[in-house]
Design a protein around this motif. Structure first.
Motif, short mmCIF file in Angstrom:
data_model
loop_
_atom_site.label_atom_id
_atom_site.label_comp_id
_atom_site.label_asym_id
_atom_site.label_seq_id
_atom_site.Cartn_x
_atom_site.Cartn_y
_atom_site.Cartn_z
N VAL A 38 -7.47 3.01 -5.12
CA VAL A 38 -7.15 4.13 -4.24
C VAL A 38 -5.63 4.20 -4.18
CG1 VAL A 38 -7.33 5.01 -1.88
CG2 VAL A 38 -9.21 3.69 -2.84
N ASP A 41 -2.84 5.69 0.36
CA ASP A 41 -2.62 5.27 1.75
C ASP A 41 -1.63 4.11 1.83
OD1 ASP A 41 -4.27 2.67 1.86
OD2 ASP A 41 -5.67 4.11 1.02
N TRP A 43 -1.76 1.20 3.08
CA TRP A 43 -2.24 -0.15 2.77
C TRP A 43 -2.18 -0.41 1.27
CZ3 TRP A 43 -6.34 -2.75 0.38
CH2 TRP A 43 -6.57 -4.06 0.81
N ARG A 44 -2.63 0.57 0.50
CA ARG A 44 -2.62 0.42 -0.97
C ARG A 44 -1.20 0.41 -1.51
NH1 ARG A 44 -7.77 -1.06 -2.77
NH2 ARG A 44 -9.08 -0.37 -1.07
N ASP A 118 -9.77 -7.83 -2.28
CA ASP A 118 -10.27 -6.95 -1.20
C ASP A 118 -11.77 -6.70 -1.32
OD1 ASP A 118 -10.63 -4.98 0.79
OD2 ASP A 118 -9.93 -3.39 -0.53
N ARG A 119 -12.19 -5.54 -1.84
CA ARG A 119 -13.63 -5.23 -1.89
C ARG A 119 -14.31 -6.16 -2.89
NH1 ARG A 119 -13.04 1.44 -1.74
NH2 ARG A 119 -11.83 1.38 0.18
N PRO A 166 -16.09 -4.04 2.55
CA PRO A 166 -15.48 -3.98 3.89
C PRO A 166 -16.22 -3.01 4.81
CG PRO A 166 -13.79 -3.85 2.20
CD PRO A 166 -15.10 -3.73 1.49
N ARG A 170 -17.50 -5.00 8.02
CA ARG A 170 -16.80 -4.75 9.30
C ARG A 170 -17.78 -4.29 10.37
NH1 ARG A 170 -11.16 -2.04 6.94
NH2 ARG A 170 -10.73 -3.85 5.63
N ASP A 194 -12.37 7.73 3.75
CA ASP A 194 -11.34 7.40 4.73
C ASP A 194 -10.95 8.59 5.61
OD1 ASP A 194 -11.30 4.81 4.01
OD2 ASP A 194 -9.43 4.89 2.87
N TYR A 217 -12.96 1.99 11.28
CA TYR A 217 -12.96 1.18 10.06
C TYR A 217 -11.54 0.83 9.59
CZ TYR A 217 -13.03 0.76 4.95
OH TYR A 217 -12.81 0.38 3.66
N ASN A 218 -10.60 1.76 9.73
CA ASN A 218 -9.20 1.42 9.41
C ASN A 218 -8.24 2.24 10.29
OD1 ASN A 218 -8.88 3.94 8.18
ND2 ASN A 218 -9.08 3.14 6.09
N ASP A 244 -6.24 -3.02 9.70
CA ASP A 244 -5.25 -3.08 8.60
C ASP A 244 -3.93 -3.65 9.09
OD1 ASP A 244 -6.83 -2.29 6.50
OD2 ASP A 244 -6.12 -0.22 6.45
N TYR A 267 -5.38 -6.92 8.35
CA TYR A 267 -6.14 -7.12 7.11
C TYR A 267 -5.12 -7.16 5.98
CZ TYR A 267 -9.79 -6.58 3.59
OH TYR A 267 -10.65 -6.77 2.52
C1 FRU Z 1 -7.35 1.45 1.95
C2 FRU Z 1 -8.51 0.82 2.61
C3 FRU Z 1 -7.99 0.01 3.77
C4 FRU Z 1 -9.05 -0.97 3.91
C5 FRU Z 1 -9.36 -1.28 2.49
C6 FRU Z 1 -10.72 -1.79 2.34
O1 FRU Z 1 -7.70 2.20 0.83
O2 FRU Z 1 -9.44 1.78 3.04
O3 FRU Z 1 -7.75 0.75 4.90
O4 FRU Z 1 -8.72 -2.04 4.68
O5 FRU Z 1 -9.16 -0.09 1.79
O6 FRU Z 1 -11.17 -1.78 1.05
#
Ligand code: FRU
Length: 325
Positions: A38, A41, A43-44, A118-119, A166, A170, A194, A217-218, A244, A267
């Protein structure tokens, strides 16, 4: 004469340039391919950045990042490319947990180490997994709501996609706690891609008994929920908890500091840890199959401290980047 001279300069320049290039290639003895799922965002972005910074600290590492932009098929193609290029280690942050099983197993079968970040993927045919415990993330959010509300609250839970671990975990962790408190009533809704399902959410705010908490979720969805609740004049009554805790503008830590979110559950992205792990694997060290990252609650009590700590790391990173440049 002038022509001859410029010709000599050109040839020497080309030779010099090529020899530098050879030296660079020579130095890059470890090639790491990272398949990001992804792209857009915080986080990525912070995960990619952490990887690039860590990779820059090791001149022998050549890091290539491909971005699948939420397309499972593109992610499979990207990993195929890494296999064809015979990279030394592949790091994958999966989009879905099932569709990439065959390509992960293919890399594993031909001996290219694969690190999953992560996933999770629904196979055990990879080298190592790295990530925080999402069941625990959900439990932390659940415990926080129970402790603030003393076991009496109406909650909207905004769930993540069920094709991701996740998303499932979660919710699972959250339920493990909340289900022990009959006074806590939960209405669950699904967020796709998202995104907050705004109409459904607002409808509940309008029609259900007074909502006291939102567990999202985030942080991206948590912020969307805050904006939607604000439109309904409900923002001051509802406490919102996200996940996050990214540092920086618009990140979860800032949202907590601004009192937009009641709390967020940290996270970590695992970006720099993934590169460190890849290096160990490339250097034939034995690594654990499961590598757990820590998670914790960030609320108004510790948001400043956490933010300052992360700021310091960012400053150090940009110093390093400048030196590298
Ligand atoms: C970002 C996200 C984060 C989340 C993670 C989980 O793309 O959605 O917000 O923690 O991926 O895979």
């Amino acid at each position: 004469m002038l022509r001859k001279l410029s010709c000599i300069i050109f040839v020497s320049y080309t030779l010099l340039f090529n020899s530098c290039k050879l030296e660079d290639d020579d130095k890059a003895k470890i090639s790491i391919g990272f398949s990001q799922s992804v792209s857009n965002d915080n986080w990525r972005i912070s995960m990619n950045h952490a990887m690039e910074v860590e990779a820059a600290l090791h001149p022998e590492v050549k890091l290539t990042i491909y971005n699948a932009n939420r397309q499972a098929k593109k992610q499979i193609d990207d990993i195929e490319k890494f296999i064809a290029d015979k990279v030394d280690v592949i790091i994958v942050s999966p989009f879905e947990s099932d569709s990439i099983i065959p390509v992960i197993e293919k890399a594993n079968a031909i001996g290219i180490p694969v690190i999953i970040v992560d996933r999770k993927v629904n196979t055990s045919n990879y080298t190592a997994y790295l990530g925080a415990d999402n069941v625990e993330v959900g439990r932390i959010a659940g415990r926080h709501i129970v402790s603030l509300s003393k076991g009496n609250a109406n909650v909207i839970e905004i769930k993540g996609a069920s094709y991701t671990s996740p998303g499932l975990e979660r919710t699972m962790g959250f339920r493990q706690i909340i289900d022990q408190y009959p006074g806590v009533k939960v209405i669950s809704i699904d967020a796709k891609k998202d995104e907050l399902p705004k109409d459904v959410f607002v409808n509940i705010l309008k029609n259900a008994p007074e909502i006291n908490y939102v567990y999202a979720y985030n942080d991206v969805i948590a912020y969307q929920a805050w904006k939607a609740a604000k439109g309904e004049n409900a923002k001051n009554k509802i406490k919102i908890i996200g996940v996050d805790g990214v540092n920086g503008p618009n990140g979860g830590i800032q949202l907590v500091k601004d009192r937009i979110l009641e709390a967020t559950v940290l996270y970590p992205t695992g970006g720099s840890e993934a590169i460190k792990l890849a290096l160990k694997i490339a250097n034939k060290e034995i690594v654990p199959k499961n590598n757990k990252l820590n998670t914790t609650l960030i609320d108004s009590l510790n948001a400043d401290i956490m933010g300052n700590q992360f700021d310091k790391i960012t400053i150090q990173q940009s110093d390093i980047e400048q030196q590298q440049a």
